[in-house]
Design an enzyme around this catalytic site. Structure first.
Site, short mmCIF file in Angstrom:
data_model
loop_
_atom_site.label_atom_id
_atom_site.label_comp_id
_atom_site.label_asym_id
_atom_site.label_seq_id
_atom_site.Cartn_x
_atom_site.Cartn_y
_atom_site.Cartn_z
N CYS A 93 0.83 -1.20 0.00
CA CYS A 93 0.00 0.00 0.00
C CYS A 93 0.87 1.26 0.00
O CYS A 93 1.55 1.51 -0.98
CB CYS A 93 -0.98 -0.06 1.18
N HIS A 114 -3.47 -5.73 1.03
CA HIS A 114 -2.80 -5.92 2.32
C HIS A 114 -2.80 -7.40 2.73
O HIS A 114 -3.74 -7.84 3.41
CB HIS A 114 -3.54 -5.16 3.42
N GLU A 123 -1.22 -8.73 5.07
CA GLU A 123 -1.16 -8.85 6.53
C GLU A 123 -2.53 -8.73 7.17
O GLU A 123 -2.71 -9.04 8.34
CB GLU A 123 -0.17 -7.81 7.11
#
Lengths: 232, 745
Positions: free
Chosen positions: A86, A203, A205
């Site tokens: 990002c 993302h 994560e």
């Protein structure tokens, strides 16, 4: 493996990244303060998401001047692994470690949602072990996530298989409707010519903790780790 | 400083500053002399409705404040604090930013988010989740579209950059909000209970610091402005709207968190409304000390600021910090690391006086206690009178309402109503996943579930208020708002803990508005006692109304309830979607032939005047106690309460989130429109595995709560009374995009 997560003023996904790498994937992690110059012997550097320096001027435009970016650039040029997610992706593009740039979503609105992506090929460490027919559900959250580059650059990175992931629909088809931000050819992530610097808007994560009901992102980290372990 | 330009001190200047004549007299009495202009400004800001709660406090004091989980009582600190076990507390609060948002929606909403987060982290708590409750006018109006886009972008840009997920909220449209939208922002944070920072100043000689952003002229008299009627001339007040900088707030947060880990802090308070005068007087009064403050040492953003402007400025992202003497350098080092200002501007002194200096000249001398709520600030008992419309509502007769000829077409229309259809246009602009704690992203629940990583617990949070119900009966409607909040937490698998509230009303000097306010507070008190959820704090926003040429129309009385609950074991979490084909669908709760104040009655039949739906607090309580038991027995696969749009919408939301359908049979003795679209409260739709049916029925028989088998879950088809209503996917576009289509048209 030892990971270094860079903390810029305004980074806000740094803790999430540390949590996944350390608590979920069991790796060693250190935080690298943006004013530091010491990379502490890490095997891979991660530039997390957020709004570095408030994203004033242009996303990632100020962060590239941070003291630590000298070391990150040097590390990358020597072949060290760098991942930007990002805002981290935006910074890597601004620092010209990755081709292209990220501009405002075509809707001109910030968008946060689950998004399907698919690996474009299996030639980079970050997508090497992800089956090409495996659709991944990975959250996006950005206002400036529209990947853009001139026609020649796009041709070059597509010919060199530098596209890592593309936005797709639930069936894995790369359609206009499935493109959340107007990115050229639905490009969600790219790598450099040497395949050691990776950038992606989604993302991973945010999709790694079983408690949150989606672990598709682990496939991305595991692909990286498999490759790194094999090359120790 | 150019005092020659200051206005004369008299009742008319006081009035210009928003003070009543009797208040001006009281100031003279308290000081034993005439105030100077700077001092008068200080009282004007501190005695504004916004800071003093002068027209609401007598009623707010009746709310239950104590509960088994409370760590601090209401009003004692910047936010309420609940014990969540394992040595941690949850700080949470909701606050309005209605008036600034009406004029400058982007900055108004953004600074609302900034302000509520500072209230949380000033206590040493790291914010973990945001919610918001929004009210707008008719979505077809250009003004409404402008407001929605600005407010949502403002909340998003601030919260997203600050890095705290927006995990839930509600948005409601009605023409009563055409001029005056409501923007209520909620934040919750986590703090170690032995690291809580208090908002008080003590220890003679301890230095007082201002940290964070520089001070400018923005927002001067914002607190007084928020306490005035909104009129067509309000646009002239735009300088009273503050400007937000989420990046600065993020740095301030990180520095404050580092500071909270040390033992150097005596007290800290956010600078919101009324800036330095508010934080210095409230911290001094709370700590029973005074302060000597040098206004010329405050870092400024612009030149030529008068001392009274510095005293009152509402520039954002600033805090007042009292530090233990001798640790100044260590504190400065922390703020230096994050590149933010940290300037000593004064010190704590004995007594309760605030001395403000300008280049060593004493320019204001005020007893701190005379400025604050609970001290010298005025307290008023306002007159109230039952609103004239109230008795008219009772004339409503359901038999005068024709049943729709085409039930399916009506159902489609209801699914597309702005108050029913998906709010995707709004919530997708908020980062709902940063922090990786939002457990409701992939497993949707009625209350947002926020993970407490590394524990087996989670937090449940919700904001609720159906303002139509409150308008139809302020006392019962507010009980219903509290009940809905508690119900949302219970059906999601949590136990309700405590409440914060945002009371949005019209002009308190209007006795009919004040009647709504008094009713709402009474209803809230009763309901909060029933659910053992003390009211920990919040705020009051009066003067929300539309001023027309010939009359003033207050907004619906809107007491937004923010509630926190604890999920004691993550396996109790119960989600909205249907789980599998063949599961049995039960409606738990009592069904009545009641379409009062439903979206169906208002928007399909155009009937605004009907009483509040029938409601019993005892019945609601019994329902929730029953569901707590049955959920803990593991007998419920999915649960979703019935609210706007009725049973039909509840079933459709369970279908659309799962891709599965339903086959149900309606009872013959109740009108079909009332059964499908009525909004009678205290009802929940649950699904049960076929194999668990006997155990479920045994469990449900315990407390005498009504429950009926509606039908079963299908692979995707929708059937009602053996009639084909199509497939769940036939409704997806209608539900998901109707509101977006209006707002972007």
């Amino acid at each position: 493996m030892k990971f270094g997560v860079v903390v810029f003023p305004g980074s806000n996904c740094d803790e999430d990244m540390v949590y996944v790498l350390k608590n979920i994937l069991g790796q060693q992690v250190v935080k690298l303060w943006h004013k530091d110059h010491n990379l502490q012997g890490v095997d891979m550097i991660v530039l997390p998401g957020g709004f570095s320096y408030g994203d004033y001027l242009r996303s990632g435009a100020i962060a590239k001047f941070s003291p630590i970016m000298n070391e990150v650039t040097e590390f990358a040029k020597k072949g060290g692994y760098v991942l930007g997610v990002c805002n981290g992706f935006q910074i890597l593009c601004e620092a010209q470690l990755l081709p292209g740039t990220l501009i405002h979503n075509t809707s001109h609105r910030f968008i946060c949602k689950n998004q399907f992506i698919v690996a474009d090929n299996n030639v980079s460490p970050i997508n090497a072990s992800i089956p090409l027919d495996r659709v991944l559900n990975i959250p996006i959250a950005h206002g400036e996530g529209c990947y853009y580059a001139d026609v020649e650059t796009i041709k070059e990175i597509e010919d060199n298989a530098q596209v890592l992931f593309r936005y797709c629909n639930p069936e894995g088809h790369i359609t206009e409707d499935a493109n959340p931000n107007g990115s050229v050819n639905n490009i969600a992530g790219v790598t450099n010519i040497h395949r050691n610097v990776f950038g992606m808007m989604p993302h991973p994560e945010r999709a790694a903790d079983e408690e949150l009901g989606n672990t598709d992102g682990r496939l991305i980290f595991e692909s990286l780790l498999n490759h790194m372990m094999a090359n120790v | 400083m150019n005092t020659a330009l200051y206005p004369p001190i008299n009742a008319s200047t006081a009035k210009e500053l928003g003070l009543l004549e009797e208040e001006f007299e009281k100031i003279k009495e308290l000081l034993g002399r005439e105030p100077n202009f700077t001092e008068l400004c200080a009282y004007s800001a501190m005695w504004s409705e916004h800071c003093s709660y002068k027209n609401s406090i007598v009623w707010l004091k009746t709310l239950p404040k104590d509960g088994p989980h409370m760590l601090v009582k209401a009003g004692e600190e910047n936010a309420g604090l609940v014990d969540i076990g394992d040595g941690y507390g949850c700080a949470f609060k909701i606050e309005s930013h209605n008036h600034p948002s009406a004029l400058e929606p982007y900055q108004g909403a953004a600074t609302g988010v900034g302000g509520i987060n500072r209230d949380i982290f000033t206590m040493g708590a790291r914010p973990i989740a945001l919610l918001n409750s929004l009210r707008f006018g008719e979505p077809e109006l250009e003004r409404t579209k402008w407001l929605v886009k600005g407010v949502v972008k403002g909340i998003g840009d601030y919260g997203n950059a600050f890095g705290i997920p927006t995990v839930g909220g509600e948005t409601y449209f009605d023409k009563c909000y055409n001029q005056n939208p409501l923007v209520n922002a909620f934040s919750a944070g986590i703090v170690k209970t032995d690291r809580i920072i208090r908002a008080k100043a003590e220890g003679v000689g301890n230095p007082v610091f201002i940290v964070g952003a520089s001070t400018g002229k923005d927002g001067i008299h914002g607190a007084s402005f928020a306490s005035k009627d909104l009129t067509e001339d309000s646009a002239d007040d735009i300088p009273a709207v503050q400007v937000g900088d989420p990046f600065m707030e993020k740095l301030l947060l990180e520095a404050t968190m580092e500071l909270a880990e040390t033992d150097y802090v005596v007290g800290m308070q956010d600078m919101g409304a009324a800036g330095i005068i508010c934080s210095t007087s409230e911290m001094s009064a709370a700590g029973k000390h005074g302060m000597r403050i040098h206004l010329d040492r405050v870092p400024l953003r612009q030149k030529n600021m008068e001392p009274w402007e510095i005293l009152l400025s509402e520039s954002q992202e600033r805090m007042l910090v009292v530090v233990k003497k001798g640790h100044e350098d260590q504190v400065k080092k922390i703020y230096d690391k994050w590149d933010i200002h940290c300037e000593q501007i004064g010190e704590v002194i004995e007594g309760d006086r605030l001395y403000f200096y300008w280049h060593d000249e004493l320019i204001a001398d005020l007893p701190a206690s005379t400025l604050v709520l609970g001290g010298g600030a005025p307290v008023y008992y306002r007159e109230f009178r039952q609103a004239a419309y109230y008795s008219e509502l009772l004339d409503f007769d359901i038999n005068a309402v024709p049943e729709p000829k085409d039930l399916k077409e009506t159902a489609r229309k209801i699914l597309s109503l702005p108050n029913v259809a998906s709010k995707k246009f709004i919530y997708e602009q908020y980062d709902s996943m940063v922090g990786t704690v939002n457990m409701s992203t992939n497993r949707p629940t009625d209350a947002a579930i926020v993970n407490l990583k590394g524990t087996n617990k989670a937090l449940a949070m919700t904001v609720d208020c159906n303002p139509r119900f409150v308008w139809a009966d302020p006392e019962i409607g507010t009980m219903m708002a509290v009940s809905e909040a508690a119900r949302n937490i219970v059906v999601s698998g949590g136990i309700p803990s405590a409440v914060t509230n945002c009371l949005n009303f019209g002009n308190p000097y209007n006795p009919e508005v004040y009647w709504q306010f008094v009713g709402a507070v009474k209803g809230m008190g009763k309901a909060c006692e029933t659910f053992k959820t003390p009211v920990t704090g919040g705020n009051v926003s009066f003067y929300n109304q539309t001023v027309l040429k010939d009359r003033v129309e207050p907004v619906f009385p809107t007491p937004t309830i923010g509630m926190i609950g604890i999920v004691e074991d993550k396996k109790h979490i119960t989600t909205i979607p249907f789980k599998q084909k063949g599961d049995l669908i039960y409606l738990v709760g009592t069904v009545r032939e009641d379409i009062n104040q439903s979206q169906y009655l208002v928007h399909i039949h155009g009937i605004e005047k009907s009483p509040v739906p029938q409601f019993s607090l005892e019945e609601e309580y019994a329902l929730q106690e029953q569901l707590k038991i049955t959920i803990r027995q593991g007998l419920i696969c999915s649960a979703h309460d019935i609210s706007e749009g009725g049973l039909w919408v509840t079933l459709m939301e369970k279908a659309l989130t799962s891709g599965l359908g339903f086959d149900i049979t309606l009872p013959a003795e109740i009108r079909k429109d009332a059964y499908l679209f009525g909004e009678g409260p205290s009802r929940v739709v649950v699904t049960v595995k076929q194999d668990d049916e006997t155990a479920f029925i045994d469990s449900m028989m315990l407390n005498g709560v009504d429950f009926d088998l509606l039908g079963h879950v299908t692979k995707g088809s929708i059937r009602i009374d053996d009639e084909d209503w199509g497939h769940v996917e036939d409704y997806r576009n209608l539900y998901e995009n109707s509101l977006t289509d209006i707002l972007l048209s």
